[in-house]
Design a protein around this motif. Structure first.
Motif, PDB file in Angstrom:
ATOM      1  N   LYS A 108       0.852  -1.181   0.000  1.00 12.50           N
ATOM      2  CA  LYS A 108       0.000   0.000   0.000  1.00 12.50           C
ATOM      3  C   LYS A 108       0.889   1.232   0.000  1.00 12.50           C
ATOM      4  O   LYS A 108       2.098   1.124   0.232  1.00 12.50           O
ATOM      5  N   SER A 109       0.284   2.368  -0.226  1.00 13.05           N
ATOM      6  CA  SER A 109       1.049   3.609  -0.238  1.00 13.05           C
ATOM      7  C   SER A 109       0.227   4.712   0.408  1.00 13.05           C
ATOM      8  O   SER A 109      -0.964   4.870   0.107  1.00 13.05           O
ATOM      9  N   MET A 110       0.852   5.437   1.337  1.00 10.90           N
ATOM     10  CA  MET A 110       0.184   6.569   1.960  1.00 10.90           C
ATOM     11  C   MET A 110       1.201   7.697   2.107  1.00 10.90           C
ATOM     12  O   MET A 110       2.276   7.486   2.665  1.00 10.90           O
ATOM     13  N   TYR A 111       0.841   8.857   1.591  1.00 10.74           N
ATOM     14  CA  TYR A 111       1.730  10.023   1.629  1.00 10.74           C
ATOM     15  C   TYR A 111       3.102   9.682   1.055  1.00 10.74           C
ATOM     16  O   TYR A 111       4.129  10.106   1.575  1.00 10.74           O
ATOM     17  N   GLY A 112       3.118   8.892  -0.017  1.00  4.91           N
ATOM     18  CA  GLY A 112       4.364   8.542  -0.691  1.00  4.91           C
ATOM     19  C   GLY A 112       5.157   7.427  -0.029  1.00  4.91           C
ATOM     20  O   GLY A 112       6.162   6.970  -0.565  1.00  4.91           O
TER      21      GLY A 112
END
Length: 158
Positions: A108-112
């Protein structure tokens, strides 16, 4: 890749919030719901657990148990259930065996920032042990009601 409809439900043996083991064999001959969620006591996961708990009597009436699955521990599940008066069983899959078998442990990816986590997914398993329906990338509002509707059809209680 997430497991697809028509596939046999992978075998499992996992402890619930009370430490009691749940296995695939426990549900032999009856449909059931497995909903995979990322983490206890976060906003979306709490809402989903509260929604499924709120519909528990309707799921019970058609004979379709609902099981939540996350990588959290038995102790975390117990605390989560107590804090929010949850009535659904929550399975602790700390080794991610069932989560991995369903293909919902993903990058997953959050804020890069990239990290591994559970992709919110629900599976409705038919009485014959095959996956009848899969909901991927679940949006929580209205989801429990949608699963109940499909469960009624699979249980022959439409």
């Amino acid at each position: 890749m997430t497991i697809s409809p028509g596939t046999p439900c992978p075998d499992f043996s996992l402890p619930d919030e009370s430490g009691k083991t749940a296995t695939l064999a426990d549900f032999n001959g009856k449909p059931f719901v497995l909903y995979f969620y990322p983490k206890d006591d976060t906003s979306g996961c709490t809402r989903e657990a509260v929604d499924f708990s709120g519909l528990r009597s309707e799921f019970d009436a058609i004979g379709v148990p609902v099981l939540g699955v996350s990588p959290d521990s038995v102790a975390k599940h117990r605390k989560f259930c107590d804090k929010h008066d949850l009535t659904v069983r929550l399975l602790a899959d700390e080794e991610k065996t069932l989560i991995g078998a369903f293909g919902v442990w993903v990058e997953k990816s959050m804020y890069g920032r990239k990290y591994m986590g559970v992709d919110r997914t629900t599976a409705l398993v038919a009485a014959d042990g095959t996956v009848a329906r899969v909901w991927e990338k679940v949006k929580v509002p209205g989801h429990a009601e949608e699963v109940l509707k499909a469960a009624r059809e699979v249980a022959g209680a439409a």
